[in-house]
Design a protein around this motif. Structure first.
Motif, mmCIF file in Angstrom:
data_model
loop_
_atom_site.group_PDB
_atom_site.id
_atom_site.type_symbol
_atom_site.label_atom_id
_atom_site.label_comp_id
_atom_site.label_asym_id
_atom_site.label_seq_id
_atom_site.Cartn_x
_atom_site.Cartn_y
_atom_site.Cartn_z
ATOM 1 N N ASP A 74 0.852 -1.192 0.000
ATOM 2 C CA ASP A 74 0.000 0.000 0.000
ATOM 3 C C ASP A 74 0.885 1.239 0.000
ATOM 4 N N ALA B 58 0.227 4.198 1.007
ATOM 5 C CA ALA B 58 0.045 5.036 2.213
ATOM 6 C C ALA B 58 -0.267 4.114 3.391
ATOM 7 N N HIS C 141 -6.711 -5.747 2.768
ATOM 8 C CA HIS C 141 -5.530 -5.158 3.393
ATOM 9 C C HIS C 141 -4.910 -6.186 4.340
#
Ligand code: AMP
Length: 142
Positions: A33, A35, A104
């Motif tokens: 990811d 960020a 995630h």
């Protein structure tokens, strides 16, 4: 569903946008990811453009979970993380920013802040809780 032109994750899958790749197979691409909540935070992305997990074919579900688990173990070994969160934001109200299903995998350390800051609710009674369960159960077979 084929990959689409105006989706950032489809562009990454097609190699039109760079990523820090961790893993790839016939169904899945995993990359960092941009960020992260913690360094090493990864995204497990199916190579099929679906906005919602509910329309993603079941073979992707199994592969995503299996892959997320392997990535989490690698994160813990590589980063000395003590745990991890698996998070799937589905729908804008759930915080989904990129309309291409993704899971995630967030490495976690003992002193981390909680990711979910929403305060918990309390059912007024067991009866109300049972009615809520019944309401949802009735829709499971439809
Ligand atoms: P969500 O809010 O669940 O839709 O999460 C989307 C995630 O994608 C966010 O955590 C973003 O930081 C991440 N993201 C967006 N664009 C990129 C990109 N080009 N490369 C890597 N991660 C990205």
């Amino acid at each position: 569903m084929p990959l689409v032109d105006d989706c950032v994750f489809c562009k990454i899958i097609k190699g039109e946008i760079p990523c820090s790749k961790l893993f790839e197979d016939d169904l899945i691409l995993v990359f960092l990811d941009i960020a992260p909540f913690n360094f090493g935070h990864a995204l497990v992305v199916p190579k099929d453009h679906h906005h919602s997990i509910t329309t993603l074919p079941a073979n992707f579900h199994a592969r995503m979970m299996e892959t997320a688990s392997k990535v989490a173990v690698a994160q813990m070994r590589a980063l000395k993380a003590e745990g991890f969160n698996l998070v799937l934001n589905n729908g804008r109200c759930a915080g989904q920013e990129v309309p291409h299903v993704h899971l995630h995998v967030i490495p976690r350390f003992v002193d981390d802040q909680p990711i979910f800051k929403v305060s918990k609710k309390k059912y007024e009674s067991i009866d109300e809780m049972q009615k809520t369960a019944q309401n949802i159960r009735a829709k499971l077979d439809q």
